[in-house]
Write an enzyme that holds these catalytic residues in place. Structure first.
Site: not given
Length: 249
Positions: A37, A102-103, A139, A77, A135-136, A79, A16
């Site tokens: 980082d 969260g989104n 997940k 962002g 979802h994929h 989580t 991200m």
């Protein structure tokens, strides 16, 4: 006040973080002042706002450091924060402006606002609510966190707590559906990024509100929009409903 602002990226080498870098670099109204980082010490005074997609521990430490010096603002962002870590973020928001979500999808957060408004206006005695998410195959949790956000929006619209309204998954002989409850269904297939639908159903009609994610860059674009919005806000803990104007900030 200049229209150009200075941003920092926390978790810059993560997936991200790299996506946020690409979005920021493409904008003419932003200067990326620092990229860092976990374990690295940024020069906070160079930034008007920092976008953070790192780890719960790193996010809490960054929020503490920003709060101690009265800025910059934050977009968080990360989580998986514990209740204790949530409390530390809330404490930092007493001194600086923080958007946490969260989104960060703009479209999905518009959907959340619409769901809450629809639930507020459609009587629970007559209108059932079902949340469907796809979802994929990789997940591991169900329902998705975003599906639960939609369920919470629906419950908020009805002035109730989601835990009081959420039904168990339908399986076997379940009996008639209990009025006023909120149901969830989950599908897993292939490489689907994320699809969410909220179905409002009465005896006479159906209202379907839905959102489909086409490219993962949408999350980075939403985070950058949040950063542009929060950089001049007064201290407080905000979310994307504030950014999009569903609540007066």
């Amino acid at each position: 006040m200049s229209d150009i602002f200075h941003a920092g990226i926390s978790g810059a080498r993560g997936r991200m973080g790299r996506a946020v870098s690409q979005v920021l670099d493409a904008r003419e109204d932003v200067v990326v002042a620092v990229r860092f980082d976990r374990g690295e010490t940024p020069d906070l005074k160079l930034c008007d706002v920092i976008i953070d997609f790192s780890t719960p521990e790193a996010s809490v430490e960054l929020a503490r450091a920003c709060a101690e010096r009265g800025g910059p603002a934050l977009v968080i962002g990360s989580t998986g924060l514990s209740p204790e870590q949530d409390a530390l973020i809330e404490a930092a928001a007493e001194k600086i402006a923080i958007v946490r979500s969260g989104n960060f999808s703009l479209g999905l957060n518009i959907l959340i606002g619409l769901v809450e408004h629809a639930a507020q206006r459609l009587d629970g005695r007559d209108w059932d609510i079902e949340v469907l998410e796809t979802h994929h195959r990789r997940k591991v949790d169900a329902p998705s966190g975003t599906a639960l956000m939609l369920g919470e929006a629906a419950a908020n619209g009805r002035g109730r707590d989601l835990e009081d309204l959420k039904t168990a998954p339908y399986d076997g002989i379940t009996g008639p559906r209990e009025p006023g409850k909120i149901g969830f269904a989950s599908l897993r297939a292939g490489g689907v990024i994320g699809e969410h639908t909220v179905l409002f159903g009465s005896e006479d009609e159906l209202l379907t509100l839905s959102h489909s994610a086409i490219d993962r860059s949408l999350f980075a674009k939403g985070a950058v929009a949040a950063a542009a919005w929060v950089r001049n806000r007064r201290p407080g803990l905000y979310d994307m409903q504030d950014v999009l104007g569903f609540r007066q900030a």
